[in-house]
Design an enzyme around this catalytic site. Structure first.
Site, short mmCIF file in Angstrom:
data_model
loop_
_atom_site.label_atom_id
_atom_site.label_comp_id
_atom_site.label_asym_id
_atom_site.label_seq_id
_atom_site.Cartn_x
_atom_site.Cartn_y
_atom_site.Cartn_z
N CYS A 82 0.66 -1.20 0.01
CA CYS A 82 -0.13 -0.02 -0.01
C CYS A 82 0.88 1.24 -0.01
O CYS A 82 1.92 1.35 0.65
CB CYS A 82 -0.79 0.07 1.12
SG CYS A 82 -2.29 -0.92 1.03
N CYS A 269 13.31 10.70 -12.59
CA CYS A 269 13.62 10.12 -13.92
C CYS A 269 14.64 11.00 -14.56
O CYS A 269 14.49 12.11 -14.98
CB CYS A 269 12.37 10.33 -14.68
SG CYS A 269 12.23 9.88 -16.43
N SER A 316 15.63 19.39 -29.11
CA SER A 316 16.01 18.71 -27.86
C SER A 316 17.67 18.38 -28.15
O SER A 316 18.32 18.27 -26.79
CB SER A 316 15.31 17.39 -27.72
OG SER A 316 15.08 16.61 -28.95
N ASP A 368 22.15 14.79 -31.08
CA ASP A 368 20.69 14.39 -30.68
C ASP A 368 20.72 13.98 -29.22
O ASP A 368 21.59 13.51 -28.96
CB ASP A 368 20.02 13.38 -31.96
CG ASP A 368 18.64 13.67 -31.62
OD1 ASP A 368 17.97 14.45 -31.02
OD2 ASP A 368 17.95 12.82 -32.42
N CYS A 456 16.63 7.16 -11.73
CA CYS A 456 16.10 5.73 -12.10
C CYS A 456 16.95 5.81 -13.52
O CYS A 456 16.77 6.61 -14.20
CB CYS A 456 14.73 5.79 -12.28
SG CYS A 456 14.21 4.26 -13.11
N CYS A 459 15.97 2.40 -17.97
CA CYS A 459 15.94 2.42 -19.42
C CYS A 459 17.36 2.27 -20.14
O CYS A 459 17.29 1.69 -21.17
CB CYS A 459 15.43 3.56 -20.18
SG CYS A 459 16.06 5.00 -19.64
O1 LIG Z 1 15.33 6.59 -32.46
P1 LIG Z 1 13.81 7.21 -32.82
O2 LIG Z 1 12.63 6.11 -32.32
O3 LIG Z 1 13.50 7.69 -34.06
O4 LIG Z 1 13.76 8.22 -31.70
C1 LIG Z 1 14.67 9.36 -31.55
C2 LIG Z 1 14.14 10.76 -31.49
O5 LIG Z 1 12.89 10.79 -30.80
C3 LIG Z 1 13.00 12.01 -30.42
O6 LIG Z 1 12.52 12.87 -31.32
P2 LIG Z 1 10.97 13.04 -31.62
O7 LIG Z 1 10.63 12.34 -32.87
O8 LIG Z 1 9.83 12.54 -30.48
O9 LIG Z 1 10.62 14.53 -31.89
P3 LIG Z 1 10.91 15.79 -30.85
O10 LIG Z 1 12.33 15.89 -30.49
O11 LIG Z 1 10.33 16.85 -31.73
O12 LIG Z 1 10.26 15.50 -29.77
C4 LIG Z 1 14.32 12.27 -30.06
O13 LIG Z 1 14.55 13.71 -30.07
C5 LIG Z 1 15.07 11.63 -31.14
O14 LIG Z 1 15.32 12.53 -32.23
N1 LIG Z 2 -1.07 -3.10 2.07
C1 LIG Z 2 -1.59 -2.43 2.95
O1 LIG Z 2 -0.89 -1.55 3.82
C2 LIG Z 2 -3.16 -2.46 3.40
C3 LIG Z 2 -3.69 -1.56 4.31
C4 LIG Z 2 -5.03 -1.87 5.01
N2 LIG Z 2 -4.56 -3.00 5.72
C5 LIG Z 2 -5.82 -2.64 3.73
O2 LIG Z 2 -5.89 -3.81 3.57
O3 LIG Z 2 -6.45 -1.92 2.93
#
Ligand SMILES: O=P(O)(O)OC[C@H]1O[C@H](OP(=O)(O)OP(=O)(O)O)[C@H](O)[C@@H]1O
Ligand SMILES: NC(=O)CC[C@H](N)C(=O)O
EC number: 2.4.2.14
Length: 510
Positions: A82, A269, A316, A368, A456, A459
């Site tokens: 939860c 991210c 970008s 790029d 993170c 990817c």
């Molecule tokens: O390898 P691909 O799958 O081709 O993706 C890569 C491309 O995608 C993104 O641009 P996008 O096409 O989203 O355009 P943007 O930069 O205008 O957002 C990024 O800037 C790369 O240029």
């Molecule tokens: N996963 C939890 O923390 C659950 C909270 C609560 N015991 C419920 O079942 O809703």
């Protein structure tokens, strides 16, 4: 029917039938003695349950249970999840709650809910399923106010049904409270739902303490079990952790001063710095412009090449290209123009057109931000060569993307990711460039210094901070991740809890 029954209980009411039958939405206002419920669906429940438990009323569809909880009979299930979140003092409280719930989605997928308070009105939206099933722009607009709490549920006690989806909201003669709970209570009591969480509402109802906040404190002192809780009253957010700290809870402050409580500190991210955010923004406490410029400088240092001009894939790639050019001591020029209209090329839409005067006869470095499937880079290399460039050297201001994102970035399946299928040399051949280099992941982490562990990198590594087994790749394009958590959440220091325990108990309220 509902309205007349309601008026017998309350001094006034406004009936507003929900147009979303799958969502449980309520808003009710509270003054000193009355509860106003503005939802015809939950209204009858209010009346019937006020007879079962006259001390408080739950605006949720309920069934009565005495002294037992239905344990969830699935031994495979983790028993502790939860996710809870509380936001205090941010005009976008419910939106931030929903973003936090997305980040906490791995902690529970059975149901999600948010309660916000605005002008003494509690507004609640909850439903079964994933956060993305329950919340959209229109549902969030029903949750105004600067204070909100939220919950994602993984049932440990009580059925996996809408009735048990949190946060719970209870109206008392002396005020109202919403609660979101992670953990298990071992107390027994009389219940309207089948969830153990209702214990704390019962303890608040039976407490003799005044004012209301002390009732909450008193109730928590009488809780048995492991728990992290966030409560919301008309004007307070209260966060509670069990005395042993079994269940996690972190506290942070946003740049605007808003206080955030959450079950976990969400990983940040890295793609915000690579691609999503505008260069003039500060994300996770770091300037996006500075990050990208550094990425370009690193590429120039670690993957240099003899060249006459540095160009960017707009928009970008621009800042990284500026960094590359400055570091390499080579002029940056606008070799590709981004059109507002799509140009038909190679049978597909391409929004870039080359500047022959910049490219003809030149050794060109093209920067790029990323290569995903590899289709854009292939087209760009071809475009630049057709404009007369002698050599084309691709420099990519992020590491190779080898794994899909399950946390909100709309990446294709792993199989479609070119870096998952090919090594750098194979990709170079595929896109047709004379050389190709990516930003090394290790250097990226070095650049992030002390912040590196907060990000993170799934990817780039395929190592997910949270296993995506039960999550499907999703799209959060409609959410403003840029502004999600640009403050840093830190676990609540033990001494802070200790100080609070001395002062009252294990409760922090803001
Ligand atoms: O390898 P691909 O799958 O081709 O993706 C890569 C491309 O995608 C993104 O641009 P996008 O096409 O989203 O355009 P943007 O930069 O205008 O957002 C990024 O800037 C790369 O240029
Ligand atoms: N996963 C939890 O923390 C659950 C909270 C609560 N015991 C419920 O079942 O809703």
């Amino acid at each position: 029917m509902a309205a007349s029954n309601l008026s017998t209980l309350c001094s006034s009411s406004h009936s507003k039938p929900s147009s979303f039958p799958f969502f449980n939405t309520q808003s009710f206002s509270v003054n000193s003695n009355t509860v106003f419920l503005n939802n015809t669906n939950s209204f009858q429940t209010l009346l019937s349950h006020s007879t079962h438990n006259p001390r408080y009323t739950l605006p949720l569809p309920c069934t009565k249970t005495t002294n037992t909880f239905d344990s969830v009979n699935d031994d495979e299930k983790p028993r502790e999840e939860c996710g809870v979140v509380g936001i205090y003092g941010d005009p976008e409280a419910s939106r931030l709650c929903s973003l936090a719930l997305h980040a906490l989605q791995h902690r529970g997928q059975e149901g999600a809910g948010i309660v916000a308070v605005h002008d003494n009105l509690f507004h609640s939206v909850n439903g079964v399923g994933l956060v993305s099933d329950v919340f959209n722009e229109s549902k969030l607009s029903e949750l105004p106010g600067s204070c909100a709490i939220g919950h994602v549920r993984y049932s440990t006690a009580g059925h996996s049904k809408l009735v048990n989806v949190q946060p719970f909201v209870a109206g008392y003669r002396f005020g109202s409270v919403a609660v979101a709970h992670n953990g298990n209570f071992d107390n027994g009591s009389i219940f309207n739902t089948t969830s153990d969480t209702e214990v704390v509402l019962h303890l608040i109802a039976t407490s003799k303490h005044r004012p209301f906040l002390l009732r909450v404190v008193d109730a928590c002192e009488n809780l048995k079990g492991a728990y992290s809780l966030v409560f919301l009253t008309e004007d307070k957010l209260v966060a509670v952790r069990d005395p042993f700290g079994f269940r996690p809870l972190v506290m942070g402050r946003r740049k605007n001063g808003a206080v955030v409580f959450a079950s976990e500190e969400p990983k940040q991210c890295i793609f915000e710095h690579i691609y999503f955010a505008l260069p003039n923004s500060v994300v996770f406490g770091r300037s996006v412009y500075e990050s990208r410029r550094k990425f370009g400088e690193i590429l120039a240092t670690e993957s240099p090449v003899e060249c006459d001009v540095v160009i960017a894939v707009p928009d970008s790639g621009v800042v990284a290209a500026l960094g590359y050019a400055a570091k390499a001591g080579v002029p940056f020029q606008q070799g590709l123009i981004r059109s507002h209209y799509k140009i038909r090329d190679f049978g597909v839409k391409l929004k870039l057109s080359p500047v022959r005067g910049v490219l003809e006869g030149k050794r060109v470095v093209v920067v790029d931000d990323s290569i995903v499937r590899g289709t854009t880079s292939s087209k760009i290399v071809r475009l630049i060569k057709e404009a007369g460039a002698k050599e084309v050297h691709m420099r990519i201001a992020c590491p190779p993307i080898v794994a899909s994102c399950y946390y909100g970035v709309d990446t294709p399946s792993k199989e479609e990711l070119i870096s998952n299928r090919m090594d750098v040399e194979e990709i170079r051949k595929f896109i047709g460039s004379d050389s190709l280099a990516f930003l090394p992941l290790d250097t990226l982490k070095t650049l992030l210094e002390d912040d590196a562990p907060n990000y993170c990198y799934a990817c780039f590594s395929g190592k997910y901070p949270v296993q995506p087994d039960e999550l499907k790749p999703n799209t959060l394009n409609e959410f403003d991740w840029d502004d999600a958590f640009n403050g840093s959440l830190k676990p609540i220091e033990d001494e802070v809890w200790a100080r609070n325990q001395e002062a009252g108990n294990n409760i922090l309220s803001v």
